[in-house]
Design a protein around this motif. Sequence first.
Motif, short mmCIF file in Angstrom:
data_model
loop_
_atom_site.label_atom_id
_atom_site.label_comp_id
_atom_site.label_asym_id
_atom_site.label_seq_id
_atom_site.Cartn_x
_atom_site.Cartn_y
_atom_site.Cartn_z
N CYS A 52 0.84 -1.21 0.00
CA CYS A 52 0.00 0.00 0.00
C CYS A 52 0.87 1.25 0.00
N GLN A 95 -5.55 0.64 -0.59
CA GLN A 95 -6.24 -0.64 -0.66
C GLN A 95 -7.31 -0.80 0.41
N GLY A 102 -9.50 0.89 -2.54
CA GLY A 102 -8.98 -0.20 -3.37
C GLY A 102 -8.29 0.30 -4.62
#
Length: 313
Positions: free
Chosen positions: A28, A111, A146
Amino acid sequence: KITSGARSSNSDIQHPMPNQPSQEQIECLERTINEIDALQAIYGNEDSEEDETSSVCILSASELGAARSKIDGDDEMHNFTIPHLELQVKTSIDDGTIVNLKFSLPPGYPQEKAAVVSPSIDGIQRRALKDELSAQLNEKAKSMVGFEAMMELVEELKELAPSYLQRAKKTSKPKAGKKETKKEVEMLLYAVVEFHHMLIGSSHKKEAAALNAADGVVKGFIYMGGPSCAVVESTKEDLLSWLSDCKRAGKEGVCTYWRVKEEKDKNVLFNNNKLKVMPYASGKDTKMDAKSYKQALSQLDIPFPLPECPYLQ
């Protein structure tokens, strides 16, 4: 006869690494850094002088630098906590109006967590419109968990800006033949805001964010240094809004004096709509130019030392 089992050596015991982020968290963070790099490639760095209407200001520069070192493999991941990153993107729409979008990126973005955004559009001062715009963009941000969202959110702000500007223009346009009442005049304030310090230079990102937040909201002069004072003209609502934005940027200011602007007051100081940055006192490092500050107070009939006044709320 009592027998004991084989004793395990310390080397056989597996100890978890303290504060070591998971692989998902690292991925991430890497995606976030790549997205920031892409934004800087498009809108430019704040230090660049190529385009004054477009830039990316990193508000958490030290945290981002440390994160880059970890991702690039220069430092071990042991005892590393994924940082909370902040940045602000400035750009313009077709008519030249400047728009700003501040991003607060929690660990886990993009995410698992949504970006939190704070937008501003030059020329829009009404708090209700600002809150509505912020809610609309933050709802969009939540829907994009996401996915890398920053680029799309900047474009969304640019698309929304013209309609919000039109609404602001309609609500601020006076009715034909209507004269400004004394009550409406009294809605403007002269105020003094004190900061612990406000320093000059491109490396001071929090100061940059606080000053950017003043655009179209307050006008006057801010005397840079430590301590720092701003002498401004604004509505009560906009002044409180700016103080709130300063606090979010990490530069909390306190309104130490205010008074209602009267009809007899002349705008000798405020002949533009900007908060003008005033340099340090000559030859005194980062000390505020107290002499110029006191002169500004004198022109507004504000005594020094500042008298006590009711708390602004």
